[in-house]
Design a protein around this motif. Structure first.
Motif, PDB file in Angstrom:
ATOM      1  N   ARG A 158      -5.260   4.040 -11.223  1.00 56.75           N
ATOM      2  CA  ARG A 158      -5.710   3.015 -12.186  1.00 56.75           C
ATOM      3  C   ARG A 158      -5.604   1.613 -11.578  1.00 56.75           C
ATOM      4  O   ARG A 158      -6.500   0.788 -11.745  1.00 56.75           O
ATOM      5  CB  ARG A 158      -4.915   3.130 -13.476  1.00 56.75           C
ATOM      6  CG  ARG A 158      -5.305   4.348 -14.285  1.00 56.75           C
ATOM      7  CD  ARG A 158      -4.573   4.408 -15.621  1.00 56.75           C
ATOM      8  NE  ARG A 158      -4.985   5.591 -16.334  1.00 56.75           N
ATOM      9  CZ  ARG A 158      -4.235   6.684 -16.477  1.00 56.75           C
ATOM     10  NH1 ARG A 158      -3.021   6.738 -15.968  1.00 56.75           N
ATOM     11  NH2 ARG A 158      -4.701   7.726 -17.134  1.00 56.75           N
ATOM     12  N   ARG A 196      -9.189  -0.392 -17.871  1.00 55.52           N
ATOM     13  CA  ARG A 196      -9.364  -1.696 -17.226  1.00 55.52           C
ATOM     14  C   ARG A 196      -8.307  -2.630 -17.673  1.00 55.52           C
ATOM     15  O   ARG A 196      -7.810  -2.635 -18.714  1.00 55.52           O
ATOM     16  CB  ARG A 196     -10.730  -2.260 -17.547  1.00 55.52           C
ATOM     17  CG  ARG A 196     -11.789  -1.450 -16.878  1.00 55.52           C
ATOM     18  CD  ARG A 196     -13.045  -2.218 -16.920  1.00 55.52           C
ATOM     19  NE  ARG A 196     -14.126  -1.288 -16.677  1.00 55.52           N
ATOM     20  CZ  ARG A 196     -15.301  -1.650 -16.347  1.00 55.52           C
ATOM     21  NH1 ARG A 196     -15.591  -2.897 -16.206  1.00 55.52           N
ATOM     22  NH2 ARG A 196     -16.236  -0.799 -16.146  1.00 55.52           N
ATOM     23  N   ARG A 240      -8.672  -1.104 -10.763  1.00 54.24           N
ATOM     24  CA  ARG A 240      -8.677  -2.523 -11.155  1.00 54.24           C
ATOM     25  C   ARG A 240      -8.872  -3.417  -9.929  1.00 54.24           C
ATOM     26  O   ARG A 240      -9.583  -4.416  -9.988  1.00 54.24           O
ATOM     27  CB  ARG A 240      -7.378  -2.868 -11.887  1.00 54.24           C
ATOM     28  CG  ARG A 240      -7.329  -2.301 -13.311  1.00 54.24           C
ATOM     29  CD  ARG A 240      -6.152  -2.841 -14.106  1.00 54.24           C
ATOM     30  NE  ARG A 240      -4.868  -2.498 -13.524  1.00 54.24           N
ATOM     31  CZ  ARG A 240      -4.196  -1.367 -13.750  1.00 54.24           C
ATOM     32  NH1 ARG A 240      -4.702  -0.447 -14.557  1.00 54.24           N
ATOM     33  NH2 ARG A 240      -3.030  -1.154 -13.179  1.00 54.24           N
ATOM     34  N   ASP A 260     -12.489  -3.400  -8.947  1.00 52.11           N
ATOM     35  CA  ASP A 260     -13.253  -4.203  -9.898  1.00 52.11           C
ATOM     36  C   ASP A 260     -13.053  -5.696  -9.664  1.00 52.11           C
ATOM     37  O   ASP A 260     -13.926  -6.503  -9.988  1.00 52.11           O
ATOM     38  CB  ASP A 260     -12.840  -3.829 -11.322  1.00 52.11           C
ATOM     39  CG  ASP A 260     -13.767  -4.381 -12.383  1.00 52.11           C
ATOM     40  OD1 ASP A 260     -14.996  -4.441 -12.155  1.00 52.11           O
ATOM     41  OD2 ASP A 260     -13.265  -4.750 -13.462  1.00 52.11           O
TER      42      ASP A 260
END
Length: 178
Positions: free
Chosen positions: A28, A178, A32, A35
């Motif tokens: 995770r 997110r 992030r 992104d």
């Protein structure tokens, strides 16, 4: 979420894997970080999948996933950023590659970069073993059922030709947050 510049975006697919520590949290965080890259936006992410180790099988199972990015970074720039994300997650790579198949906190692989075929030192796209690896194809086909692997064909057709029976989604609620 960072906005893309006016540069044309390229669709890239990144495979994520981890089998050390809190693998779900590591993946995770990596998503992030992807992104947050300059001129890059995460557009989709697969569920998390528990998969048996591939290559060197005497190690813990992996959690794997695939991210779809829209990026204005070149393939080389994206790869460099991915390697930095790995290092930030505690991954170290031996210069001789002898730890290539071993356990790792984070592994990021550039699977596809649009329709590009790249064969340069340290950068091979599409990933040379993508069409053989259920742990990458299952999440790829989940988020992009019409993805094409240059020189191979549709990813879903490659997946149909290999055993994916040991790849298990770990729940629909385990999508990346997110």
């Amino acid at each position: 979420m960072p906005a893309l510049s006016s540069d044309p975006a390229t669709v890239a697919f990144v495979g994520l894997g981890s089998n050390l520590g809190d693998s779900a949290a590591v993946l995770r965080a990596a998503l992030r970080a992807l992104d947050a890259l300059p001129r890059t936006r995460l557009s989709r992410a697969s569920k998390l999948y528990r998969t048996p180790a591939w290559g060197q099988t005497d190690q813990p199972d992996f959690l794997n996933a695939v991210a779809m990015l829209d990026t204005a970074l070149t393939a080389r720039e994206l790869l460099a950023a991915m390697l930095e994300i790995e290092r930030d997650a505690g991954r170290s790579r031996r210069a001789d590659g002898s730890d290539r198949w071993g356990p790792r906190t984070l592994d990021l692989d550039l699977l596809l970069y649009a329709e590009a075929v790249i064969a340069e030192p340290g950068l091979h796209v599409p990933h040379p073993h993508l069409h053989e690896r259920a742990f990458a194809l299952v999440p790829l086909v989940e988020i992009a059922p019409d993805a094409r692997i240059p020189g191979i064909g549709l990813a879903r057709q490659a997946l149909a030709g290999i055993d994916a029976g040991q790849i298990q989604a770990i729940g629909s609620d385990d999508r990346f947050e997110r």
